[in-house]
Scaffold this motif. Structure first.
Motif, mmCIF file in Angstrom:
data_model
loop_
_atom_site.group_PDB
_atom_site.id
_atom_site.type_symbol
_atom_site.label_atom_id
_atom_site.label_comp_id
_atom_site.label_asym_id
_atom_site.label_seq_id
_atom_site.Cartn_x
_atom_site.Cartn_y
_atom_site.Cartn_z
ATOM 1 N N THR A 3 -69.928 -65.372 -25.375
ATOM 2 C CA THR A 3 -70.048 -65.031 -23.952
ATOM 3 C C THR A 3 -68.661 -65.032 -23.324
ATOM 4 N N SER A 4 -68.364 -63.985 -22.587
ATOM 5 C CA SER A 4 -67.063 -63.894 -21.925
ATOM 6 C C SER A 4 -67.243 -63.947 -20.408
ATOM 7 N N THR A 5 -66.179 -64.294 -19.730
ATOM 8 C CA THR A 5 -66.231 -64.270 -18.263
ATOM 9 C C THR A 5 -66.392 -62.827 -17.774
ATOM 10 N N ARG A 6 -65.916 -61.887 -18.561
ATOM 11 C CA ARG A 6 -66.098 -60.470 -18.210
ATOM 12 C C ARG A 6 -67.594 -60.123 -18.208
ATOM 13 N N GLN A 7 -68.327 -60.594 -19.208
ATOM 14 C CA GLN A 7 -69.773 -60.347 -19.252
ATOM 15 C C GLN A 7 -70.477 -60.980 -18.050
ATOM 16 N N ILE A 8 -70.095 -62.181 -17.723
ATOM 17 C CA ILE A 8 -70.700 -62.871 -16.580
ATOM 18 C C ILE A 8 -70.427 -62.073 -15.307
ATOM 19 N N GLN A 63 -63.764 -60.435 -12.400
ATOM 20 C CA GLN A 63 -63.416 -61.729 -12.993
ATOM 21 C C GLN A 63 -62.671 -62.644 -12.021
ATOM 22 N N PRO A 64 -61.749 -62.131 -11.193
ATOM 23 C CA PRO A 64 -61.087 -63.031 -10.242
ATOM 24 C C PRO A 64 -62.073 -63.763 -9.318
ATOM 25 N N TYR A 117 -62.138 -67.824 -8.900
ATOM 26 C CA TYR A 117 -62.037 -68.486 -7.596
ATOM 27 C C TYR A 117 -62.829 -69.798 -7.624
ATOM 28 N N HIS A 118 -63.947 -69.795 -8.358
ATOM 29 C CA HIS A 118 -64.827 -70.958 -8.432
ATOM 30 C C HIS A 118 -64.569 -71.843 -9.647
#
Length: 182
Positions: free
Chosen positions: A21-26, A34-35, A39-40
């Motif tokens: 799982t990537s932050t890009r997928q999320i 992604q930014p 932020y969180h």
């Protein structure tokens, strides 16, 4: 947005695992950049730990409630607990253990292992330590619970064939009482 990130990440982490799982997928699943996620959360590991903390709080509380219920047989109580896990938090046990031990920092791994023990294992241990449950001499409740999770791991995976938990009673009965007639 914080909670939406956690909810989306939970689904992805539990179905694909931490490493896949990537932050890009999320971000894509949420329709954000992604930014916005950063932020969180500083990094993906922080999201994973936050997801697991939230799950551990909820799951631990519910499992403790089930464990306290009176009037059920041991098999019924353990079945109800496993069905709850299967329905609320389906996960690939082996993938999650791998992620906790090999994909995360030592600090996060230690925190999640303690959460696992307190929220997932402890309610089952409590059930096995009740005065009306007589374990064989030399069998420790903690080890028995670890073996129970290993045995039933296939039933806890997402998209498992038995969403109603119909196989749990037979599997738990075999775990508790064996398969050989004395």
């Amino acid at each position: 947005m914080y909670q939406k990130i956690l909810d989306t990440a939970e689904s992805l982490f539990m179905n694909q695992g931490y490493e896949a799982t990537s932050t890009r997928q999320i971000a894509e699943a949420l329709g954000i950049t992604q930014p916005n996620i950063y932020y969180h959360f500083k990094k993906k590991e922080d999201i994973y730990v936050a997801v697991m903390r939230e799950l551990a709080d909820e799951v631990g509380s519910q499992l403790q409630e089930i464990a306290k219920e009176n009037g059920s047989t041991l098999t019924e109580k353990l079945t109800e607990m496993m069905v709850y896990l299967q329905q609320r938090h389906p996960f690939d046990f082996y993938m999650m253990m791998h992620d906790m031990h090999y994909a995360l920092s030592k600090e996060s791994s230690q925190e999640l292992y303690l959460l696992w023990q307190q929220s997932y294992e402890a309610p089952f241990v409590d059930v096995l330590k009740k005065e009306d449950v007589f374990l064989r001499s030399g069998v420790q409740a903690e080890l028995a619970v670890k073996q129970l999770f290993i045995l039933l791991a296939a039933y806890l995976q997402p998209d498992t064939y038995d969403k109603q938990g119909n196989s749990f009673p037979a599997a738990i009965d075999m775990f508790l009482y064996g398969i050989v007639k004395k």
